[in-house]
Design a protein around this motif. Structure first.
Motif, PDB file in Angstrom:
ATOM      1  N   ILE A  81     -51.044  75.333 -43.072  1.00  0.00           N
ATOM      2  CA  ILE A  81     -50.528  74.862 -42.382  1.00  0.00           C
ATOM      3  C   ILE A  81     -50.014  74.517 -41.362  1.00  0.00           C
ATOM      4  CG2 ILE A  81     -50.185  72.200 -42.935  1.00  0.00           C
ATOM      5  CD1 ILE A  81     -51.567  72.994 -45.335  1.00  0.00           C
ATOM      6  N   GLN A  82     -48.062  75.346 -41.512  1.00  0.00           N
ATOM      7  CA  GLN A  82     -47.265  74.912 -40.514  1.00  0.00           C
ATOM      8  C   GLN A  82     -48.463  75.715 -39.365  1.00  0.00           C
ATOM      9  OE1 GLN A  82     -44.757  78.211 -41.135  1.00  0.00           O
ATOM     10  NE2 GLN A  82     -44.221  78.036 -39.231  1.00  0.00           N
ATOM     11  N   THR A  83     -49.326  77.168 -39.206  1.00  0.00           N
ATOM     12  CA  THR A  83     -49.744  77.476 -38.328  1.00  0.00           C
ATOM     13  C   THR A  83     -50.577  76.817 -37.641  1.00  0.00           C
ATOM     14  OG1 THR A  83     -49.952  79.585 -39.170  1.00  0.00           O
ATOM     15  CG2 THR A  83     -51.153  79.657 -37.334  1.00  0.00           C
ATOM     16  N   LEU A  84     -51.738  75.358 -38.206  1.00  0.00           N
ATOM     17  CA  LEU A  84     -52.488  74.750 -37.607  1.00  0.00           C
ATOM     18  C   LEU A  84     -51.773  73.456 -37.365  1.00  0.00           C
ATOM     19  CD1 LEU A  84     -55.128  74.928 -40.885  1.00  0.00           C
ATOM     20  CD2 LEU A  84     -55.512  75.759 -38.681  1.00  0.00           C
ATOM     21  N   LEU A  85     -50.537  73.436 -37.944  1.00  0.00           N
ATOM     22  CA  LEU A  85     -49.743  71.854 -37.347  1.00  0.00           C
ATOM     23  C   LEU A  85     -48.751  72.139 -36.208  1.00  0.00           C
ATOM     24  CD1 LEU A  85     -48.642  69.924 -40.104  1.00  0.00           C
ATOM     25  CD2 LEU A  85     -50.223  69.861 -38.631  1.00  0.00           C
ATOM     26  N   GLY A  86     -48.406  73.666 -35.958  1.00  0.00           N
ATOM     27  CA  GLY A  86     -47.979  74.405 -34.397  1.00  0.00           C
ATOM     28  C   GLY A  86     -46.081  74.338 -35.259  1.00  0.00           C
ATOM     29  N   HIS A  87     -45.875  74.377 -35.999  1.00  0.00           N
ATOM     30  CA  HIS A  87     -44.610  73.859 -36.511  1.00  0.00           C
ATOM     31  C   HIS A  87     -43.746  75.063 -36.845  1.00  0.00           C
ATOM     32  CE1 HIS A  87     -45.359  70.191 -39.810  1.00  0.00           C
ATOM     33  NE2 HIS A  87     -44.889  70.016 -38.272  1.00  0.00           N
ATOM     34  N   ALA A  88     -42.266  74.922 -36.216  1.00  0.00           N
ATOM     35  CA  ALA A  88     -41.959  76.045 -35.760  1.00  0.00           C
ATOM     36  C   ALA A  88     -41.424  76.822 -36.748  1.00  0.00           C
ATOM     37  CB  ALA A  88     -40.292  76.091 -34.701  1.00  0.00           C
ATOM     38  N   ASP A  89     -40.916  76.477 -37.821  1.00  0.00           N
ATOM     39  CA  ASP A  89     -41.102  75.856 -39.313  1.00  0.00           C
ATOM     40  C   ASP A  89     -41.477  75.385 -39.953  1.00  0.00           C
ATOM     41  OD1 ASP A  89     -38.715  76.473 -41.783  1.00  0.00           O
ATOM     42  OD2 ASP A  89     -37.592  76.509 -40.555  1.00  0.00           O
ATOM     43  N   VAL A  90     -41.777  76.599 -40.977  1.00  0.00           N
ATOM     44  CA  VAL A  90     -41.843  76.001 -42.352  1.00  0.00           C
ATOM     45  C   VAL A  90     -41.422  75.220 -43.756  1.00  0.00           C
ATOM     46  CG1 VAL A  90     -41.086  77.576 -43.909  1.00  0.00           C
ATOM     47  CG2 VAL A  90     -43.907  77.606 -44.445  1.00  0.00           C
ATOM     48  N   ALA A  91     -39.987  75.091 -43.298  1.00  0.00           N
ATOM     49  CA  ALA A  91     -39.353  73.447 -43.577  1.00  0.00           C
ATOM     50  C   ALA A  91     -40.180  72.491 -43.236  1.00  0.00           C
ATOM     51  CB  ALA A  91     -38.088  74.217 -43.702  1.00  0.00           C
ATOM     52  N   THR A  92     -40.496  72.111 -42.143  1.00  0.00           N
ATOM     53  CA  THR A  92     -40.838  71.142 -41.453  1.00  0.00           C
ATOM     54  C   THR A  92     -42.351  71.100 -42.618  1.00  0.00           C
ATOM     55  OG1 THR A  92     -40.311  71.767 -39.323  1.00  0.00           O
ATOM     56  CG2 THR A  92     -41.995  69.897 -39.260  1.00  0.00           C
ATOM     57  N   THR A  93     -43.268  71.696 -42.669  1.00  0.00           N
ATOM     58  CA  THR A  93     -44.305  71.656 -42.936  1.00  0.00           C
ATOM     59  C   THR A  93     -44.261  70.851 -44.560  1.00  0.00           C
ATOM     60  OG1 THR A  93     -44.953  73.267 -42.037  1.00  0.00           O
ATOM     61  CG2 THR A  93     -46.606  72.869 -43.601  1.00  0.00           C
ATOM     62  N   GLU A  94     -43.382  71.395 -45.332  1.00  0.00           N
ATOM     63  CA  GLU A  94     -42.684  71.507 -46.885  1.00  0.00           C
ATOM     64  C   GLU A  94     -42.819  69.794 -47.169  1.00  0.00           C
ATOM     65  OE1 GLU A  94     -39.479  74.167 -47.876  1.00  0.00           O
ATOM     66  OE2 GLU A  94     -40.786  75.587 -47.983  1.00  0.00           O
ATOM     67  N   ILE A  95     -42.462  69.257 -46.294  1.00  0.00           N
ATOM     68  CA  ILE A  95     -42.465  67.438 -46.413  1.00  0.00           C
ATOM     69  C   ILE A  95     -43.799  67.605 -47.053  1.00  0.00           C
ATOM     70  CG2 ILE A  95     -43.216  67.246 -44.317  1.00  0.00           C
ATOM     71  CD1 ILE A  95     -40.557  65.246 -47.127  1.00  0.00           C
TER      72      ILE A  95
END
Length: 311
Positions: A275-289
């Protein structure tokens, strides 16, 4: 190196644009925040060249007194810190007065999202909304592609038409910091894309023949300055879809569809790294929300339906 304070912010913005590939919206936000700080300092006979740690802390206190949110204050302190880090590295100052200042942190609010049933109603409303077949095809394509990919709204409206040619299974997206990533298209999104391209290409070719207009390079062209559908125009469109779908407009924005994309993927077993890759988040911590969103929903499910959870 001696440089007037008035030159600091333009030089800093040029640097982050060149080194980080910062987007125009990011640069504009930095410029607004730092202009506000500069005006506050000027009112006290100071500027970036001679401001002290006490001055910066006093500025943050004033922001709090004005009732600015924690997020706004944190963002402004971040801008100040980055400006002074840049100034120190470029020898514009021999010290960094902001380096030890702690910020207020950000409000830990869970992102708003939508149920799959609400998304289905929005997709149906978009397909039926418009003055004619071309408008309806464009609206359906916008929503199907947005929900299928989780793109940011700027990434969506500025998509080059070349990326959509040939019935692609994947789209190449240029995101923050000019970084590229691939996102897959669902079958409904591919179908909506094919229908919209027929309408779009027909209109573009007719405009070229009758008015001599050059063909647009964008998937969603417009006659405005940007050359493509704007973020604001799409924001207003999605509010209209919400009204027609019977979904509260207050909870529907283009970014809400991005949150729904991520939350629904996670709920159906996708892993955070994907999901991090698909969203283009630089840090997985952002995706963890999004894990917290699911936890909150599970808690509500138990509290609403478990027989022993009721008073």
């Amino acid at each position: 190196m001696t440089l007037p304070a008035a030159r600091w912010v333009p030089l800093f913005l040029d640097a982050i644009a060149a080194e980080r590939g910062a987007a125009a919206n990011t640069l504009a936000a930095y410029a607004r925040d730092l202009t506000h700080v500069a005006e506050w300092l000027a009112g006290r006979g100071r500027d970036f060249t001679d401001a002290s740690r006490d001055d910066i802390e006093s500025y943050l206190v004033d922001c709090d007194t004005e009732g600015l949110s924690r997020a706004t204050r944190a963002r402004r302190l971040s801008a100040i810190k980055q400006l002074y880090r840049f100034a120190f590295e470029e020898s514009l100052r021999e010290d960094n007065p902001a380096v030890q200042i702690s910020g207020p942190g950000r409000d830990k609010r869970l992102p708003k999202t939508l149920t799959t049933e609400e998304v289905d109603r929005l997709l149906d409303a978009a397909e039926a909304h418009g003055r004619g077949p071309a408008d309806r095809a464009r609206n359906a394509c916008l929503m199907q592609v947005l929900y299928a990919t989780g793109m940011r709204v700027t990434e969506l409206v500025s998509l080059p038409v070349s990326s959509a040619r040939g019935d692609p299974r994947m789209l190449l997206v240029r995101g923050k910091g000019d970084k590229e990533r691939m996102v897959p298209l669902s079958p409904p999104a591919r179908e909506a894309l094919t229908v919209w391209l027929d309408h779009r290409d027909g209109a573009e070719e007719a405009a070229q023949k009758t008015r001599g207009q050059p063909l647009s390079p964008f998937l969603f062209p417009s006659h405005g300055k940007a050359g493509h559908l704007t973020r604001h125009a799409f924001y207003m469109l999605i509010k209209e879809f919400a009204v027609e779908a019977g979904v509260s407009p207050a909870k529907v924005t283009p970014h809400t569809l991005r949150h729904a994309f991520a939350t629904h993927l996670l709920a159906n077993g996708a892993d955070l790294r994907s999901i991090q890759t698909l969203l283009g988040h630089a840090d997985v911590a952002t995706t963890e929300i999004y894990t917290h969103v699911l936890q909150e929903r599970l808690r509500e499910l138990v509290m609403d339906h478990h027989p022993l959870a009721k008073d």
